[in-house]
Motif scaffolding. Structure first.
Motif, short mmCIF file in Angstrom:
data_model
loop_
_atom_site.label_atom_id
_atom_site.label_comp_id
_atom_site.label_asym_id
_atom_site.label_seq_id
_atom_site.Cartn_x
_atom_site.Cartn_y
_atom_site.Cartn_z
N LEU A 50 11.55 33.74 29.22
CA LEU A 50 11.97 34.70 28.20
C LEU A 50 11.72 36.10 28.74
O LEU A 50 10.61 36.40 29.19
N SER A 51 12.73 36.94 28.69
CA SER A 51 12.60 38.33 29.12
C SER A 51 12.65 39.23 27.90
O SER A 51 13.57 39.13 27.08
N VAL A 52 11.65 40.10 27.78
CA VAL A 52 11.57 41.00 26.63
C VAL A 52 11.90 42.41 27.09
O VAL A 52 11.24 42.95 27.98
N LEU A 53 12.94 43.01 26.49
CA LEU A 53 13.35 44.36 26.83
C LEU A 53 13.13 45.28 25.66
O LEU A 53 13.36 44.90 24.51
N GLY A 54 12.71 46.50 25.96
CA GLY A 54 12.49 47.49 24.91
C GLY A 54 11.44 48.49 25.33
O GLY A 54 11.09 48.58 26.52
N GLU A 55 10.97 49.29 24.38
CA GLU A 55 9.88 50.21 24.67
C GLU A 55 8.70 49.45 25.26
O GLU A 55 8.41 48.32 24.85
N ALA A 56 8.02 50.06 26.22
CA ALA A 56 6.98 49.34 26.97
C ALA A 56 5.93 48.72 26.06
O ALA A 56 5.59 47.53 26.19
N ASP A 57 5.40 49.50 25.11
CA ASP A 57 4.34 48.98 24.24
C ASP A 57 4.85 47.84 23.37
O ASP A 57 4.18 46.83 23.17
N ALA A 58 6.06 48.00 22.83
CA ALA A 58 6.63 46.97 21.96
C ALA A 58 6.90 45.69 22.74
O ALA A 58 6.67 44.59 22.25
N ALA A 59 7.41 45.85 23.97
CA ALA A 59 7.69 44.68 24.80
C ALA A 59 6.41 43.93 25.15
O ALA A 59 6.36 42.69 25.13
N GLN A 60 5.35 44.69 25.45
CA GLN A 60 4.07 44.05 25.74
C GLN A 60 3.53 43.31 24.52
O GLN A 60 3.00 42.20 24.63
N GLN A 61 3.66 43.93 23.35
CA GLN A 61 3.19 43.29 22.13
C GLN A 61 3.98 42.02 21.84
O GLN A 61 3.41 40.99 21.46
N ALA A 62 5.31 42.08 22.04
CA ALA A 62 6.13 40.89 21.83
C ALA A 62 5.73 39.78 22.79
O ALA A 62 5.66 38.60 22.42
N GLY A 63 5.46 40.16 24.04
CA GLY A 63 5.02 39.17 25.01
C GLY A 63 3.72 38.51 24.60
O GLY A 63 3.53 37.29 24.75
N GLN A 64 2.81 39.31 24.07
CA GLN A 64 1.52 38.77 23.61
C GLN A 64 1.73 37.81 22.46
O GLN A 64 1.13 36.73 22.40
N LEU A 65 2.59 38.18 21.52
CA LEU A 65 2.88 37.30 20.39
C LEU A 65 3.46 35.97 20.87
O LEU A 65 3.06 34.90 20.40
N LEU A 66 4.39 36.03 21.79
CA LEU A 66 5.02 34.81 22.30
C LEU A 66 4.01 33.92 23.00
O LEU A 66 4.01 32.69 22.83
N ASN A 67 3.13 34.52 23.79
CA ASN A 67 2.10 33.72 24.47
C ASN A 67 1.15 33.07 23.47
O ASN A 67 0.73 31.91 23.65
N MET A 68 0.79 33.80 22.41
CA MET A 68 -0.11 33.23 21.41
C MET A 68 0.55 32.09 20.65
O MET A 68 -0.07 31.06 20.36
N LEU A 69 1.83 32.24 20.34
CA LEU A 69 2.54 31.17 19.64
C LEU A 69 2.70 29.94 20.53
O LEU A 69 2.58 28.80 20.06
#
Length: 332
Positions: A50-69
């Motif tokens: 999964l590749s997350v594109l967007g503002e750096a902070d938002a993309a990092q947060q989305a990545g963290q959410l996905l890893n936790m799920l």
């Protein structure tokens, strides 16, 4: 999926188990869409990445959410839309693992705060709910105050069942004021139990969620679980019990004082209510408001507050509550 203009290199995540990845994405990628909408990112799936594109902070947060799920799925737990919404609301914050204690009562904890009952595991889905559950384990007397649908009663009953199963209390006592009944009680068919049971039904519903039917029926028959109107509490001392007073905004000041002074040795007491749904006659002050005013400085009594942001029912419920709150502020 939501389009986003990347301002940094995409966050690329790799998930080795394709079956779990399917569950992570959700039906028709609904879980990914929820994260995209909340964080204003774009998530692209290629194979097991999964590749997350967007503002750096938002993309990092989305990545963290996905890893936790994904970690949740690896632990054998399902991921439902409410779980995705919960992590988004909590900002993907990690919760300590291990065991916490409140007055020698162990609080069950996994990757998130959990309450284990006979039928299901219950998790608080917002920061306010998480703090509320923690306070129920940490304090002998706790208040949960806020609008409908925020889990005040549901979580309290879940904690009560968990403590009962764990042997920390000998019985569960659930009560509500029967204010809505008034004179109409006498016109309902049946004996007193038949007359008041309709007003107690939300408490029965919560218990049915946490205990098998036959076990619940037996515990009710043995009086190890009691569901009774507030008026039935007078003159009792409630020892070694987990006690919940629901809809406390409809208790009078005298009733509230009477109920609070029932607290006995080895017991826990939870008071829940919604200050916007007072059904008392005009001019009769709410005992919940008095309790807030008089008890908020006493140690070991916790007050926990919820808002429309903590509503975990249908999203429209939160919107309805916000609309009424805005109207009340406009008129104030």
């Amino acid at each position: 999926m939501t389009a986003a203009t990347p301002n940094a290199d995409p966050v690329v995540l790799e998930f080795p188990d394709n079956r779990l990845l399917i569950d992570l994405c959700g039906a028709y990628d609904a879980h990914l869409a929820a994260i995209e909408k909340a964080l204003e990112v774009q998530i692209i799936r290629r194979g097991n990445q999964l590749s997350v594109l967007g503002e750096a902070d938002a993309a990092q947060q989305a990545g963290q959410l996905l890893n936790m799920l994904y970690a949740r799925l690896e632990g054998g737990r399902a991921v439902e839309p409410a779980d995705v919404d919960s992590l988004i609301r909590m900002g993907g914050s990690e919760v300590d693992t291990g065991v916490r204690q409140g007055d020698q009562i162990e609080m069950p904890i996994g990757q998130a705060i959990e309450i284990q009952t006979r039928k299901k595991r219950v998790e608080p889905r917002t920061e306010a709910q998480k703090a509320y559950v923690q306070s129920l384990f940490d304090n002998e007397l706790a208040f949960g105050i806020g609008p409908a649908g925020t889990g005040k009663t549901y979580l309290a009953v879940a904690v009560g069942v968990s403590m009962f199963i764990g042997g920390h209390v000998d019985r569960i006592i659930l009560s509500r004021p029967a204010v809505e009944a008034g004179e109409k009680l006498g016109y309902l068919p049946g004996d007193m139990k038949d007359k008041v049971d309709p007003y107690m039904q939300p408490l029965y519903d919560a218990l049915n969620d946490f205990l098998p039917g036959k076990q619940l029926a037996k515990l009710l028959e043995e009086k190890r679980i009691e569901i009774a109107p507030l008026a039935f509490m007078r003159g009792r001392t409630l020892s070694n019990a987990f006690v919940v007073l629901d809809e406390a905004q409809n208790a009078t000041s005298m009733q509230m004082k009477m109920f609070l002074t029932r607290l006995g040795e080895g017991s826990r007491m939870v008071i829940t209510g919604d200050r916007t749904q007072i059904d008392l006659p005009r001019g009769v002050p709410s005992g919940l408001a008095d309790a807030e005013r008089l008890l908020n400085r006493i140690p070991k009594i916790s007050f926990n507050y919820f808002t429309s942001k903590d509503v975990v029912r249908h999203p429209l419920v939160a919107a309805i509550i916000e609309a009424y709150e805005a109207e009340a502020e406009r008129k104030a």
